[in-house]
Enzyme design. Structure first.
Site, PDB file in Angstrom:
ATOM      1  N   THR A 150       0.821  -1.208   0.000  1.00 32.90           N
ATOM      2  CA  THR A 150       0.000   0.000   0.000  1.00 32.90           C
ATOM      3  C   THR A 150       0.856   1.259   0.000  1.00 32.90           C
ATOM      4  O   THR A 150       0.458   2.288  -0.519  1.00 32.90           O
ATOM      5  CB  THR A 150      -0.924  -0.050   1.243  1.00 32.90           C
ATOM      6  OG1 THR A 150      -1.791  -1.162   1.071  1.00 32.90           O
ATOM      7  CG2 THR A 150      -1.747   1.206   1.406  1.00 32.90           C
ATOM      8  N   SER A 209       0.399  -8.721  -0.878  1.00 30.22           N
ATOM      9  CA  SER A 209       1.299  -9.571  -0.096  1.00 30.22           C
ATOM     10  C   SER A 209       0.669 -10.895   0.299  1.00 30.22           C
ATOM     11  O   SER A 209       1.377 -11.812   0.714  1.00 30.22           O
ATOM     12  CB  SER A 209       1.810  -8.815   1.133  1.00 30.22           C
ATOM     13  OG  SER A 209       0.813  -8.664   2.099  1.00 30.22           O
ATOM     14  N   THR A 220       1.258  -4.798   4.209  1.00 29.24           N
ATOM     15  CA  THR A 220       1.161  -5.080   5.644  1.00 29.24           C
ATOM     16  C   THR A 220       0.534  -6.441   5.950  1.00 29.24           C
ATOM     17  O   THR A 220       0.760  -6.988   7.028  1.00 29.24           O
ATOM     18  CB  THR A 220       0.319  -4.004   6.360  1.00 29.24           C
ATOM     19  OG1 THR A 220      -0.984  -3.972   5.767  1.00 29.24           O
ATOM     20  CG2 THR A 220       0.976  -2.647   6.280  1.00 29.24           C
TER      21      THR A 220
HETATM   22  N1  ASP Z   1      -2.627  -4.824  -0.116  1.00 27.07           N
HETATM   23  C1  ASP Z   1      -1.603  -4.688   0.845  1.00 27.07           C
HETATM   24  C2  ASP Z   1      -0.859  -5.962   1.031  1.00 27.07           C
HETATM   25  O1  ASP Z   1      -0.402  -6.450   0.071  1.00 27.07           O
HETATM   26  C3  ASP Z   1      -2.059  -4.144   2.107  1.00 27.07           C
HETATM   27  C4  ASP Z   1      -1.035  -3.247   2.692  1.00 27.07           C
HETATM   28  O2  ASP Z   1       0.042  -3.029   2.195  1.00 27.07           O
HETATM   29  O3  ASP Z   1      -1.344  -2.699   3.731  1.00 27.07           O
HETATM   30  O4  ASP Z   1      -0.658  -6.481   2.112  1.00 27.07           O
END
Ligand code: ASP
Length: 384
Positions: A51, A101, A136
């Site tokens: 993100t 992720s 995250t």
């Molecule tokens: N979509 C993101 C992930 O790949 C979410 C984030 O980075 O907070 O985890």
């Protein structure tokens, strides 16, 4: 005899508490440096996306369904936040992980770790630290993988975001600045990998994502924060120390990590899932047991069968915080201690991938707690 056993455990504890020194040649050739001042310290920026470098889909208040528009590249993000170039020269290397992720597997951390060991930890390297961008959602899994395998005292700081870069008030930009400030600070050495988010520093070893939506998400509920940021600079609450009982792994000869499956314990749990996971290729299991790792009788029986066949099984607690405590006399199942299932899975992959025996795997997870709990008068209390 008991004294000898105790000494062996203590010695093992000491041996576990040092990074694995392996001589490597420095190779910075894959880093593309961005710099406005060649006298500043150098850091690596390993970007796996997330993100922090994503853009909105629906408008500046969209922190839910973003990601539709292309976000900045890591290099563009650095240049858009050029204040960081007053702190460091930044060498960028991307490890693209399209699709978020949740789709990442352990080959990512293995890959990043091997670069970090050649670039950051190699003898003579002039890099002072590294920052890692990551989504995250599964960041802890990559982060603990690096924490356990980047074998030097230089800081590795994870920077991420809960709001896309195009949000009305994105959190990623200040998280990034603060992560770089932490990466160049000599006070950040010898603390293990850390997360710089929401004006705080937390230990990767102990923290987890505690909120699915808000920027104040990474916390070590029991152990607390390591420090905060004031005026963009890190301020640590205590002197440097590594997590108690931490074990380092040498990944220089590991090309692949074995699959380890996590199974969630609940009322009415189906114990056949343990066998199914192994039939599907799992080389180890992590069970999440309600409370401090309580297992249903049928799960215990299945686990006993599988451990007898050489499948290592680690039991982790289901509550968000606490300890899965090893019993006085080691049994077939290994207890995860302070590690929750997401941390325990990665450590088990590394231990199996390193060719450790069952007893050595147990020692990696349990030795520190065992020597803390079952010593002194407790030897009498527990009949040892
Ligand atoms: N979509 C993101 C992930 O790949 C979410 C984030 O980075 O907070 O985890």
């Amino acid at each position: 005899m008991l004294f000898l056993l105790f000494s062996v455990i203590c010695l093992a504890g000491v041996a576990l508490a040092t990074p694995v020194a392996t001589k490597r040649d420095v190779d910075l050739s894959t880093l593309s440096f961005i710099s406005i001042n060649s006298s500043l310290p150098k850091i690596a920026l390993y970007s796996t996306g997330g993100t922090i470098i994503s853009a909105l889909s629906y408008g500046p208040l969209d922190n839910i369904n973003y990601g539709g528009a292309p976000g900045p590249t890591p290099a563009q993000f650095v240049n858009n936040n050029s204040e960081v170039l007053n702190l460091a020269q930044i060498g960028v290397l991307s490890f693209p992980a399209p699709g978020g992720s949740a789709g990442i597997n352990s080959s990512l951390f293995l890959n990043v770790s091997q670069y970090a060991n050649k670039q950051l930890c190699a003898e003579g390297s002039d890099l002072v630290g590294a920052v890692v961008f990551h989504g995250t959602n599964t960041m802890i899994e990559t982060a603990i993988g690096l924490d356990l395998t980047v074998n030097c005292s230089k800081p590795v700081i994870f920077a991420a975001a809960m709001r896309p870069d195009t949000y009305i008030s994105p959190d990623g930009r200040s998280n990034f600045y603060q992560a770089v400030a932490a990466a160049v600070s000599p006070l950040s050495r010898d603390r293990g990998a850390m997360i710089a988010m929401n004006d705080r520093l937390t230990s990767v070893y102990y923290s987890t994502k505690t909120n699915a939506n808000t920027p104040d998400t990474f916390k070590a509920l029991e152990q607390g924060f390591l420090g905060n940021f004031l005026g963009g600079q890190p301020h640590y609450y205590f002197g440097a120390s590594q997590p108690t009982g931490k074990h380092w792994f040498d990944t220089s000869n590991i090309t692949d990590l074995p699959p380890v499956t996590i199974l969630y314990g609940h009322q009415g749990v189906d114990a056949k899932l343990l066998y199914n996971a192994v039939e599907n290729g799992a080389k180890g299991l992590v069970l999440i047991g309600p409370g401090p790792g309580a297992l249903a009788p049928a799960v215990n029986a299945a686990a006993a069968n599988l451990t007898a066949q050489g499948i290592p099984i680690v039991d982790a607690m289901r509550p968000v915080s606490g300890v899965s405590v090893p019993p006085p006399v080691p049994g077939a199942i290994i207890y995860s201690g302070y590690f929750d299932a997401e941390h325990a899975r990665v450590q088990l992959q590394l231990a199996i991938g390193s060719g450790y025996s069952y007893d050595r795997i147990r020692e990696v997870f349990e030795a520190d707690l065992r020597s803390a709990i079952y010593s002194g008068h407790n030897k009498v209390v527990y009949g040892l």
